[in-house]
Design a protein around this motif. Structure first.
Motif, PDB file in Angstrom:
ATOM      1  N   LEU A  35     -50.655  -7.625  15.342  1.00  0.00           N
ATOM      2  CA  LEU A  35     -50.809  -8.760  14.503  1.00  0.00           C
ATOM      3  C   LEU A  35     -49.578  -9.352  13.708  1.00  0.00           C
ATOM      4  O   LEU A  35     -49.180 -10.483  13.499  1.00  0.00           O
ATOM      5  CB  LEU A  35     -51.964  -8.443  13.516  1.00  0.00           C
ATOM      6  CG  LEU A  35     -52.366  -9.467  12.616  1.00  0.00           C
ATOM      7  CD1 LEU A  35     -52.902 -10.699  13.528  1.00  0.00           C
ATOM      8  CD2 LEU A  35     -53.215  -9.133  11.671  1.00  0.00           C
ATOM      9  N   VAL A  36     -48.579  -8.125  13.187  1.00  0.00           N
ATOM     10  CA  VAL A  36     -47.309  -8.804  12.843  1.00  0.00           C
ATOM     11  C   VAL A  36     -46.502  -9.045  13.975  1.00  0.00           C
ATOM     12  O   VAL A  36     -45.838  -9.991  13.617  1.00  0.00           O
ATOM     13  CB  VAL A  36     -46.808  -7.042  12.329  1.00  0.00           C
ATOM     14  CG1 VAL A  36     -45.244  -7.647  11.827  1.00  0.00           C
ATOM     15  CG2 VAL A  36     -47.565  -6.798  11.160  1.00  0.00           C
ATOM     16  N   GLU A  37     -46.528  -8.665  15.078  1.00  0.00           N
ATOM     17  CA  GLU A  37     -45.524  -9.528  16.101  1.00  0.00           C
ATOM     18  C   GLU A  37     -46.055 -10.926  16.430  1.00  0.00           C
ATOM     19  O   GLU A  37     -45.404 -11.845  16.407  1.00  0.00           O
ATOM     20  CB  GLU A  37     -45.555  -8.728  17.493  1.00  0.00           C
ATOM     21  CG  GLU A  37     -44.904  -7.363  17.110  1.00  0.00           C
ATOM     22  CD  GLU A  37     -45.167  -6.303  18.523  1.00  0.00           C
ATOM     23  OE1 GLU A  37     -44.131  -5.608  18.649  1.00  0.00           O
ATOM     24  OE2 GLU A  37     -46.304  -6.379  18.981  1.00  0.00           O
ATOM     25  N   GLN A  38     -47.594 -11.083  16.217  1.00  0.00           N
ATOM     26  CA  GLN A  38     -48.155 -12.403  16.679  1.00  0.00           C
ATOM     27  C   GLN A  38     -47.678 -13.360  15.443  1.00  0.00           C
ATOM     28  O   GLN A  38     -47.313 -14.425  15.570  1.00  0.00           O
ATOM     29  CB  GLN A  38     -49.666 -12.129  16.625  1.00  0.00           C
ATOM     30  CG  GLN A  38     -50.228 -11.679  17.854  1.00  0.00           C
ATOM     31  CD  GLN A  38     -51.697 -11.478  17.782  1.00  0.00           C
ATOM     32  OE1 GLN A  38     -52.376 -12.300  17.461  1.00  0.00           O
ATOM     33  NE2 GLN A  38     -52.303 -10.348  18.165  1.00  0.00           N
ATOM     34  N   THR A  39     -47.803 -12.824  14.334  1.00  0.00           N
ATOM     35  CA  THR A  39     -47.513 -13.861  13.273  1.00  0.00           C
ATOM     36  C   THR A  39     -45.929 -14.076  13.073  1.00  0.00           C
ATOM     37  O   THR A  39     -45.699 -15.223  12.803  1.00  0.00           O
ATOM     38  CB  THR A  39     -47.864 -12.886  11.905  1.00  0.00           C
ATOM     39  OG1 THR A  39     -49.232 -12.572  11.720  1.00  0.00           O
ATOM     40  CG2 THR A  39     -47.347 -13.596  10.375  1.00  0.00           C
ATOM     41  N   LYS A  40     -45.118 -12.986  13.266  1.00  0.00           N
ATOM     42  CA  LYS A  40     -43.795 -13.446  13.561  1.00  0.00           C
ATOM     43  C   LYS A  40     -43.354 -14.494  14.623  1.00  0.00           C
ATOM     44  O   LYS A  40     -42.757 -15.500  14.074  1.00  0.00           O
ATOM     45  CB  LYS A  40     -42.783 -12.134  13.725  1.00  0.00           C
ATOM     46  CG  LYS A  40     -42.610 -11.109  12.612  1.00  0.00           C
ATOM     47  CD  LYS A  40     -42.009 -10.004  12.979  1.00  0.00           C
ATOM     48  CE  LYS A  40     -41.668  -9.207  11.763  1.00  0.00           C
ATOM     49  NZ  LYS A  40     -40.941  -7.892  12.034  1.00  0.00           N
ATOM     50  N   MET A  41     -44.030 -14.333  15.624  1.00  0.00           N
ATOM     51  CA  MET A  41     -43.661 -15.193  16.622  1.00  0.00           C
ATOM     52  C   MET A  41     -44.269 -16.684  16.427  1.00  0.00           C
ATOM     53  O   MET A  41     -43.532 -17.746  16.533  1.00  0.00           O
ATOM     54  CB  MET A  41     -44.485 -14.739  18.046  1.00  0.00           C
ATOM     55  CG  MET A  41     -43.701 -15.556  19.227  1.00  0.00           C
ATOM     56  SD  MET A  41     -41.936 -15.232  19.317  1.00  0.00           S
ATOM     57  CE  MET A  41     -41.612 -15.970  21.155  1.00  0.00           C
ATOM     58  N   VAL A  42     -45.667 -16.748  15.615  1.00  0.00           N
ATOM     59  CA  VAL A  42     -46.247 -17.948  15.232  1.00  0.00           C
ATOM     60  C   VAL A  42     -45.314 -18.521  14.225  1.00  0.00           C
ATOM     61  O   VAL A  42     -44.995 -19.845  14.290  1.00  0.00           O
ATOM     62  CB  VAL A  42     -47.575 -17.667  15.156  1.00  0.00           C
ATOM     63  CG1 VAL A  42     -48.296 -18.939  14.381  1.00  0.00           C
ATOM     64  CG2 VAL A  42     -48.500 -17.258  16.111  1.00  0.00           C
ATOM     65  N   THR A  43     -44.968 -17.902  13.106  1.00  0.00           N
ATOM     66  CA  THR A  43     -43.985 -18.288  12.235  1.00  0.00           C
ATOM     67  C   THR A  43     -42.632 -18.932  12.827  1.00  0.00           C
ATOM     68  O   THR A  43     -42.231 -19.962  12.430  1.00  0.00           O
ATOM     69  CB  THR A  43     -43.713 -17.200  11.126  1.00  0.00           C
ATOM     70  OG1 THR A  43     -45.083 -16.832  10.782  1.00  0.00           O
ATOM     71  CG2 THR A  43     -42.848 -18.030  10.253  1.00  0.00           C
ATOM     72  N   ALA A  44     -41.986 -18.247  13.696  1.00  0.00           N
ATOM     73  CA  ALA A  44     -40.682 -18.687  14.432  1.00  0.00           C
ATOM     74  C   ALA A  44     -41.252 -20.196  15.072  1.00  0.00           C
ATOM     75  O   ALA A  44     -40.351 -21.167  15.073  1.00  0.00           O
ATOM     76  CB  ALA A  44     -40.200 -17.595  15.362  1.00  0.00           C
ATOM     77  N   LEU A 112     -37.142 -13.575  13.238  1.00  0.00           N
ATOM     78  CA  LEU A 112     -38.211 -13.078  13.610  1.00  0.00           C
ATOM     79  C   LEU A 112     -38.401 -12.864  15.190  1.00  0.00           C
ATOM     80  O   LEU A 112     -39.422 -12.434  15.437  1.00  0.00           O
ATOM     81  CB  LEU A 112     -39.169 -14.478  13.362  1.00  0.00           C
ATOM     82  CG  LEU A 112     -39.378 -14.656  11.918  1.00  0.00           C
ATOM     83  CD1 LEU A 112     -40.094 -15.947  11.448  1.00  0.00           C
ATOM     84  CD2 LEU A 112     -40.186 -13.420  11.072  1.00  0.00           C
ATOM     85  N   VAL A 113     -37.551 -12.975  15.865  1.00  0.00           N
ATOM     86  CA  VAL A 113     -37.598 -12.846  17.327  1.00  0.00           C
ATOM     87  C   VAL A 113     -36.490 -11.956  17.855  1.00  0.00           C
ATOM     88  O   VAL A 113     -35.553 -11.436  17.002  1.00  0.00           O
ATOM     89  CB  VAL A 113     -37.489 -14.271  17.963  1.00  0.00           C
ATOM     90  CG1 VAL A 113     -38.438 -15.233  17.638  1.00  0.00           C
ATOM     91  CG2 VAL A 113     -36.034 -14.883  17.922  1.00  0.00           C
ATOM     92  N   ASN A 114     -36.597 -11.313  19.059  1.00  0.00           N
ATOM     93  CA  ASN A 114     -35.805 -10.501  19.537  1.00  0.00           C
ATOM     94  C   ASN A 114     -34.517 -11.222  20.133  1.00  0.00           C
ATOM     95  O   ASN A 114     -33.258 -10.795  20.044  1.00  0.00           O
ATOM     96  CB  ASN A 114     -36.176  -9.600  20.755  1.00  0.00           C
ATOM     97  CG  ASN A 114     -37.519  -8.724  20.115  1.00  0.00           C
ATOM     98  OD1 ASN A 114     -38.532  -9.118  20.547  1.00  0.00           O
ATOM     99  ND2 ASN A 114     -37.231  -7.984  19.160  1.00  0.00           N
TER     100      ASN A 114
END
Length: 134
Positions: A35-44, A112-114
């Motif tokens: 969920l944290v990874e999803q939120t980071k990608m959606v925010t970016a 927020l991304v790699n």
């Protein structure tokens, strides 16, 4: 890097921003991101889509599920034919804004991304590509 799936979505209106966020949420869930990874990608994606609309005068995002070795990820490429970014380093600096926003867009998205890449040419447009790996 192998592309396993690809889809392009237009970014021409505020409604398109909602559709981009929904698509990124769906694709990250399919990749079993936390969920944290999803939120980071959606925010970016939300920040970059907003920039594409507001500063690039619209464009598109290409969503791709990619594989490199044993890892899979989601790569997003935001493309526009807008005015370009005259000073990328300045634009990436925290607190910088060319509009009325908070200046969290590009620098925040990068954190927020790699992987983060920006290619821009004044008068021709900008492409920002971000990847988050599972």
């Amino acid at each position: 890097m192998e592309v396993l799936r690809s889809e392009a979505l237009p970014i021409r209106s505020a409604q398109d921003l909602v559709l981009v966020r929904q698509a990124v949420r769906t694709w990250t869930a399919e990749l079993k991101f936390s969920l944290v990874e999803q939120t980071k990608m959606v925010t970016a994606a939300s920040e970059l889509a907003r920039n594409t609309l507001d500063y690039g005068k619209g464009g598109q995002v290409i969503l791709q599920i990619v594989q490199q070795g044993i890892r899979r990820g989601l790569r997003l490429s935001f493309e526009d034919n807008g005015p370009g970014i005259p000073d990328v380093e300045l634009a990436l600096r925290d607190g910088y804004t060319s509009g009325g926003g908070m200046g969290l867009g590009l620098g925040g998205a990068r954190r927020l991304v790699n992987d983060f890449e920006i290619v821009t040419k004044v008068g021709e447009g900008t492409r920002v590509t971000v990847t988050r790996w599972k």
